[in-house]
Design a protein around this motif. Sequence first.
Motif, PDB file in Angstrom:
ATOM      1  N   UNK A 218       0.840  -1.196   0.000  1.00  0.00           N
ATOM      2  CA  UNK A 218       0.000   0.000   0.000  1.00  0.00           C
ATOM      3  C   UNK A 218       0.875   1.247   0.000  1.00  0.00           C
ATOM      4  N   UNK A 219       0.760   2.024  -1.058  1.00  0.00           N
ATOM      5  CA  UNK A 219       1.574   3.219  -1.232  1.00  0.00           C
ATOM      6  C   UNK A 219       0.719   4.449  -0.917  1.00  0.00           C
ATOM      7  N   UNK A 220       1.049   5.081   0.188  1.00  0.00           N
ATOM      8  CA  UNK A 220       0.269   6.216   0.678  1.00  0.00           C
ATOM      9  C   UNK A 220       0.781   7.495   0.031  1.00  0.00           C
ATOM     10  N   UNK A 221      -0.088   8.175  -0.711  1.00  0.00           N
ATOM     11  CA  UNK A 221       0.301   9.404  -1.416  1.00  0.00           C
ATOM     12  C   UNK A 221       1.559   9.174  -2.255  1.00  0.00           C
ATOM     13  N   UNK A 222       1.617   8.029  -2.903  1.00  0.00           N
ATOM     14  CA  UNK A 222       2.767   7.659  -3.722  1.00  0.00           C
ATOM     15  C   UNK A 222       3.802   6.842  -2.982  1.00  0.00           C
ATOM     16  N   UNK A 268      -1.176  -0.459 -11.301  1.00  0.00           N
ATOM     17  CA  UNK A 268       0.203  -0.796 -11.616  1.00  0.00           C
ATOM     18  C   UNK A 268       1.165   0.321 -11.258  1.00  0.00           C
ATOM     19  N   UNK A 269       0.660   1.557 -11.119  1.00  0.00           N
ATOM     20  CA  UNK A 269       1.543   2.673 -10.812  1.00  0.00           C
ATOM     21  C   UNK A 269       0.755   3.805 -10.163  1.00  0.00           C
ATOM     22  N   UNK A 270       1.472   4.671  -9.468  1.00  0.00           N
ATOM     23  CA  UNK A 270       0.828   5.836  -8.853  1.00  0.00           C
ATOM     24  C   UNK A 270       0.357   6.810  -9.932  1.00  0.00           C
ATOM     25  N   UNK A 271       1.130   6.878 -11.025  1.00  0.00           N
ATOM     26  CA  UNK A 271       0.726   7.759 -12.131  1.00  0.00           C
ATOM     27  C   UNK A 271      -0.626   7.324 -12.690  1.00  0.00           C
ATOM     28  N   UNK A 272      -0.780   6.002 -12.879  1.00  0.00           N
ATOM     29  CA  UNK A 272      -2.058   5.505 -13.364  1.00  0.00           C
ATOM     30  C   UNK A 272      -3.176   5.766 -12.382  1.00  0.00           C
ATOM     31  N   UNK A 273      -2.876   5.649 -11.101  1.00  0.00           N
ATOM     32  CA  UNK A 273      -3.881   5.904 -10.060  1.00  0.00           C
ATOM     33  C   UNK A 273      -4.298   7.372 -10.068  1.00  0.00           C
ATOM     34  N   UNK A 288      -5.670  -1.898   9.769  1.00  0.00           N
ATOM     35  CA  UNK A 288      -6.181  -2.924  10.673  1.00  0.00           C
ATOM     36  C   UNK A 288      -7.183  -3.851   9.997  1.00  0.00           C
ATOM     37  N   UNK A 289      -8.085  -3.303   9.234  1.00  0.00           N
ATOM     38  CA  UNK A 289      -9.187  -4.072   8.654  1.00  0.00           C
ATOM     39  C   UNK A 289      -8.950  -4.406   7.187  1.00  0.00           C
ATOM     40  N   UNK A 290      -7.691  -4.490   6.793  1.00  0.00           N
ATOM     41  CA  UNK A 290      -7.363  -4.811   5.412  1.00  0.00           C
ATOM     42  C   UNK A 290      -7.814  -6.221   5.051  1.00  0.00           C
ATOM     43  N   UNK A 291      -7.981  -6.455   3.757  1.00  0.00           N
ATOM     44  CA  UNK A 291      -8.343  -7.783   3.258  1.00  0.00           C
ATOM     45  C   UNK A 291      -7.094  -8.509   2.774  1.00  0.00           C
ATOM     46  N   UNK A 292      -7.148  -9.826   2.757  1.00  0.00           N
ATOM     47  CA  UNK A 292      -6.023 -10.629   2.295  1.00  0.00           C
ATOM     48  C   UNK A 292      -6.020 -10.658   0.770  1.00  0.00           C
ATOM     49  N   UNK A 293      -5.429  -9.606   0.215  1.00  0.00           N
ATOM     50  CA  UNK A 293      -5.336  -9.466  -1.243  1.00  0.00           C
ATOM     51  C   UNK A 293      -3.864  -9.409  -1.626  1.00  0.00           C
ATOM     52  N   UNK A 294      -3.597  -9.449  -2.916  1.00  0.00           N
ATOM     53  CA  UNK A 294      -2.215  -9.392  -3.395  1.00  0.00           C
ATOM     54  C   UNK A 294      -2.067  -8.297  -4.440  1.00  0.00           C
ATOM     55  N   UNK A 295      -0.888  -7.701  -4.474  1.00  0.00           N
ATOM     56  CA  UNK A 295      -0.613  -6.738  -5.518  1.00  0.00           C
ATOM     57  C   UNK A 295      -0.207  -5.377  -4.994  1.00  0.00           C
ATOM     58  N   UNK A 296      -0.281  -4.397  -5.885  1.00  0.00           N
ATOM     59  CA  UNK A 296       0.089  -3.013  -5.592  1.00  0.00           C
ATOM     60  C   UNK A 296      -1.179  -2.178  -5.469  1.00  0.00           C
ATOM     61  N   UNK A 297      -1.242  -1.367  -4.396  1.00  0.00           N
ATOM     62  CA  UNK A 297      -2.426  -0.552  -4.129  1.00  0.00           C
ATOM     63  C   UNK A 297      -2.000   0.867  -3.770  1.00  0.00           C
TER      64      UNK A 297
END
Length: 304
Positions: A218-222, A268-273, A288-297
């Motif tokens: 999880x990338x917060x503000x990039x 896939x990227x912050x630019x795309x987001x 705390x309440x995150x889900x068990x997922x995979x990848x970049x967010x």
Amino acid sequence: MLTIVYFYLLLFLVTKVICVEGTCDCSQPDSNFATGVNLIYYKCNNETPATITYPITAPEGLLNVLEDKRTIFYIFGYLQYPEYEDVKLMTEALCYNRTDNVVLLDWSKHSRNTYGRAFQNGEKVGSLFAKSIQLLVNSGLDVSKIYIVGHSLGAHIAGFAGKCNDFVIPRITGLDPANPVFYPLGCYLTSTDAPWVDVIYTDMGGYGTFECVGTANYYVNGGSRPQPGCMFIGALLSQTDVCSHQKSVKLYAESKRDPTKFIATQCLSYAGYTKNNCKDNLQTNVGYNSSNVCGLFYLRTGVL
């Protein structure tokens, strides 16, 4: 001022090319090293005393006070200690609504030192912590109800519980894991330390790692500095300078009190987001309440 700028530019560039993990040593340090390293149980109520302390090498007494619910072990980072402002913020948040047992790994005896020494100490503490978890499981603690959260160097210590045991820790959360560039050869948190390793990045390439080390990232503000409300640079290790690094703790603490406050989108990227190209992709809570997922967010926040 230019010297500090050059330091961070060099740090950013070197971090991108150094990613070397040394051997992870699970052997136990001597008894003198272990003395003063403790697990602190938080009663999370108004009783006095509010905590109970157990030696890291003899944690079995914890089983007499733990309630039949998940147990969260929190591990703080470099230079921190139980009374440190952000450590208190986290333990108070984890205690909120008494949803979990709350246990703090107090390694402040070894965390307050030069960084190189603290890192070496942290690896030894990691092996002690892993053994302590093993003793608890062997004595009856349900491994499926163990959850470990670590900040900065504490995130790397957390990884030892997965590396050094033959049972599976369900979830490890890394809050802006410390940057390997400060100590290139070492044992770091990896995505294989647990089936679910979620990592929150707020100071990539600064005090936090630039590497993608989780199953969910999880990338917060990039993911890098300056986070909202923080300056880009300050005197090394000052509150101004660690502001972005500490935002991962503040976000997680807020997510405990308001589990749906922070929503991230897979991209896939912050630019795309930021261009809104991923608006139809998977979304999930952060913290705390995150889900068990995979990848970049990716997510945006205001001042935490």
